[in-house]
Scaffold this motif. Structure first.
Motif, PDB file in Angstrom:
ATOM      1  N   HIS A 300       0.830  -1.210   0.000  1.00  0.00           N
ATOM      2  CA  HIS A 300       0.000   0.000   0.000  1.00  0.00           C
ATOM      3  C   HIS A 300       0.861   1.256   0.000  1.00  0.00           C
ATOM      4  N   ALA A 351      -6.702  -7.367   4.846  1.00  0.00           N
ATOM      5  CA  ALA A 351      -7.694  -6.956   3.861  1.00  0.00           C
ATOM      6  C   ALA A 351      -8.508  -5.777   4.384  1.00  0.00           C
ATOM      7  N   ALA A 352      -8.896  -5.845   5.652  1.00  0.00           N
ATOM      8  CA  ALA A 352      -9.645  -4.746   6.258  1.00  0.00           C
ATOM      9  C   ALA A 352      -8.806  -3.478   6.319  1.00  0.00           C
ATOM     10  N   LEU A 354      -6.255  -2.618   4.429  1.00  0.00           N
ATOM     11  CA  LEU A 354      -6.042  -2.063   3.090  1.00  0.00           C
ATOM     12  C   LEU A 354      -7.304  -1.388   2.581  1.00  0.00           C
ATOM     13  N   ALA A 355      -8.464  -2.003   2.779  1.00  0.00           N
ATOM     14  CA  ALA A 355      -9.720  -1.395   2.335  1.00  0.00           C
ATOM     15  C   ALA A 355      -9.935  -0.050   3.017  1.00  0.00           C
ATOM     16  N   GLN A 364     -17.641  -1.783   3.609  1.00  0.00           N
ATOM     17  CA  GLN A 364     -16.685  -2.371   2.673  1.00  0.00           C
ATOM     18  C   GLN A 364     -15.498  -2.998   3.404  1.00  0.00           C
ATOM     19  N   VAL A 365     -15.077  -2.359   4.485  1.00  0.00           N
ATOM     20  CA  VAL A 365     -13.975  -2.907   5.288  1.00  0.00           C
ATOM     21  C   VAL A 365     -14.382  -4.254   5.887  1.00  0.00           C
ATOM     22  N   ALA A 368     -14.397  -6.851   3.202  1.00  0.00           N
ATOM     23  CA  ALA A 368     -13.037  -7.283   2.848  1.00  0.00           C
ATOM     24  C   ALA A 368     -12.518  -8.303   3.853  1.00  0.00           C
ATOM     25  N   ALA A 407      -9.667  -7.116  -0.554  1.00  0.00           N
ATOM     26  CA  ALA A 407      -9.939  -5.679  -0.450  1.00  0.00           C
ATOM     27  C   ALA A 407     -10.443  -5.125  -1.781  1.00  0.00           C
ATOM     28  N   ARG A 408      -9.852  -5.565  -2.874  1.00  0.00           N
ATOM     29  CA  ARG A 408     -10.272  -5.083  -4.198  1.00  0.00           C
ATOM     30  C   ARG A 408     -11.706  -5.519  -4.511  1.00  0.00           C
TER      31      ARG A 408
END
Length: 454
Positions: A300, A351-352, A354-355, A364-365, A368, A407-408
């Motif tokens: 990131h 993932a959380a 990065l989101a 969204q988090v 992810a 995340a994407r």
């Protein structure tokens, strides 16, 4: 209830948070209690008994060495790694150990450090019992403790009555992802802001910022050492370090298809090679999964953040909030639920994070985090030769890539999804309970018995 970011991300040494960091902390706490009670100088003999997973894979995970260092008075966060081998060799030569660095007693193996691989204590597979006696054989102190994953430790009493330890008045207490999202919505907070508010109940904001910066720096220092490393890792498998060669190939090759993910692979492998070599790492949330979060965070920062330190703090705070849900509602111990509780949880946290760092909403988090764990369900912990090397090192690279893709996928939607994070955490816990103990950090099944460890 929430768990502090600085409890989930602890500085320690490899190769294992549950088998190295935890036992060292237990041994250190035991001798400190002897000193506090004025009994240290009366000790003539000290014994440590290891049970279950600690006994089955303890030698490969350096549990024996960690216990001795803890008895000597060393903490995993500050112990001088460069001197540790010499200190341990001295114990072996003399048959004596200097408790807390000030009281010398007889300590000969194996009678001073006993492995009980066929016995498992009731409350957790990572159990150990310490006993100190005086010259007449009278017991001065005896304690049963457990290393419950991620470097967290607890006595038998603390595990039986966990509510007694929860006395912090958090401004935003939450027990589930559903509660977490509801608080965020009602207060207009991001998950990172909510986590920061909770940390402020423990320490000033400047201390929090400095602490997060230190965690990041230790992670990246570990990674940089790994990226420069070459040669064999400790242990009888003869596994060769690869991170240095991966880095050199990337630096020679320039731009290439999926080059960003090649760097992620190198980052994750570098951290876990350092961990396997007994280097200084950050539990994230465990040592066996220590490469996932740093690899995703560096991905990131290098390719997306453009030097914004606030995003790094958001990443770590969000990851910790998600990690606390697993810690409190399931497990982060490979000996309890398999590697889904280590690399799976690390991927979910990463993932959380990065989101969040990419501007995702709380929904969204949470999505992810759920996606990442959903695709680690059932992952076993079957280290070959009892060493945190095969398949552990590569597994971190795979977990980091999954975290990025999770995340994407989450950011491509609006946060609406069928399977909630709470349901996937409950599923992970149930799956771990159903998993045969051969596949939970015992080296009695899976790759550990199908690969010849010469």
């Amino acid at each position: 209830m929430p768990v502090s970011v600085f409890d989930l991300f602890k500085v320690g040494i490899g190769p294992s948070s549950s088998h190295t960091v935890g036992p060292m902390r237990i041994a250190l706490r035991f001798v400190r209690a002897l000193a506090d009670n004025g009994r240290l100088e009366s000790v003539a003999r000290i014994e440590t008994h290891l049970y279950g997973s600690l006994a089955l894979t303890g030698r490969g995970h350096a549990t024996d060495r960690a216990v001795l260092l803890g008895l000597m008075g060393h903490d995993p966060e500050t112990v001088d790694i460069g001197q540790a081998a010499a200190w341990l060799d001295a114990v072996g030569r003399s048959g004596e150990i200097c408790l807390l660095g000030r009281h010398r007693v007889i300590f000969r193996q194996p009678e001073g450090l006993l492995f009980h691989p066929r016995e498992r204590l009731e409350l957790h597979p990572n159990g150990m019992r310490l006993m100190a006696t005086d010259g007449a054989g009278q017991v001065l102190a005896e304690e049963t403790s457990f290393s419950v994953g991620g470097g967290f430790i607890a006595t038998e009493e603390e595990l039986r009555r966990p509510a007694a330890a929860a006395r912090i008045e958090w401004p935003h207490p939450f027990r589930s992802a559903e509660e977490l999202l509801r608080i965020c919505a009602s207060q207009g907070l991001s998950i990172a802001q909510l986590a920061l508010d909770n940390e402020l109940a423990l320490r000033p904001q400047a201390e929090i910022g400095a602490g997060l910066d230190r965690i990041r720096q230790v992670m990246f220092d570990c990674m940089d050492r790994g990226l420069a490393g070459h040669g064999p890792l400790p242990g009888r498998l003869g596994v060769q370090r690869r991170a240095g060669a991966l880095r050199e190939a990337l630096e020679r090759g320039g731009a290439r298809l999926l080059g960003e993910l090649d760097w992620v692979n190198a980052y994750a492998v570098a951290v876990n090679e350092e961990n396997a070599a007994g280097g200084r790492v950050v539990t994230a949330p465990t040592n066996g999964a220590a490469g996932v979060l740093p690899a995703v965070l560096r991905f990131h920062e290098r390719f997306h953040a453009r030097g914004d330190p606030g995003r790094t703090h958001d990443f770590l705070l969000t990851a910790a909030a998600i990690g606390s849900l697993y810690k409190e509602n399931a497990s982060i111990s490979g000996a309890e639920v398999g590697c889904q509780g280590e690399v799976g949880v690390a991927a979910s946290m990463a993932a959380a994070g990065l989101a969040a760092a990419l501007g995702g909403s709380p929904g969204q988090v949470e999505n992810a985090a759920e996606i990442a764990m959903e695709h680690h369900l059932g992952m076993t912990c079957d280290p070959v030769g009892g060493l945190v090397q095969v398949p552990c090192i590569e597994r971190n690279a795979m977990g980091a890539v999954k975290a990025i893709n999770a995340a994407r996928l989450a950011l491509a939607g609006d946060g609406t999804h069928l399977v909630t994070l709470d349901r996937v955490i409950a599923t992970m816990k149930a799956t771990g309970a159903d998993m045969h103990h051969h596949y939970k950090e015992t080296s009695l099944g899976g790759l550990a018995v199908n690969v010849v460890a010469c």
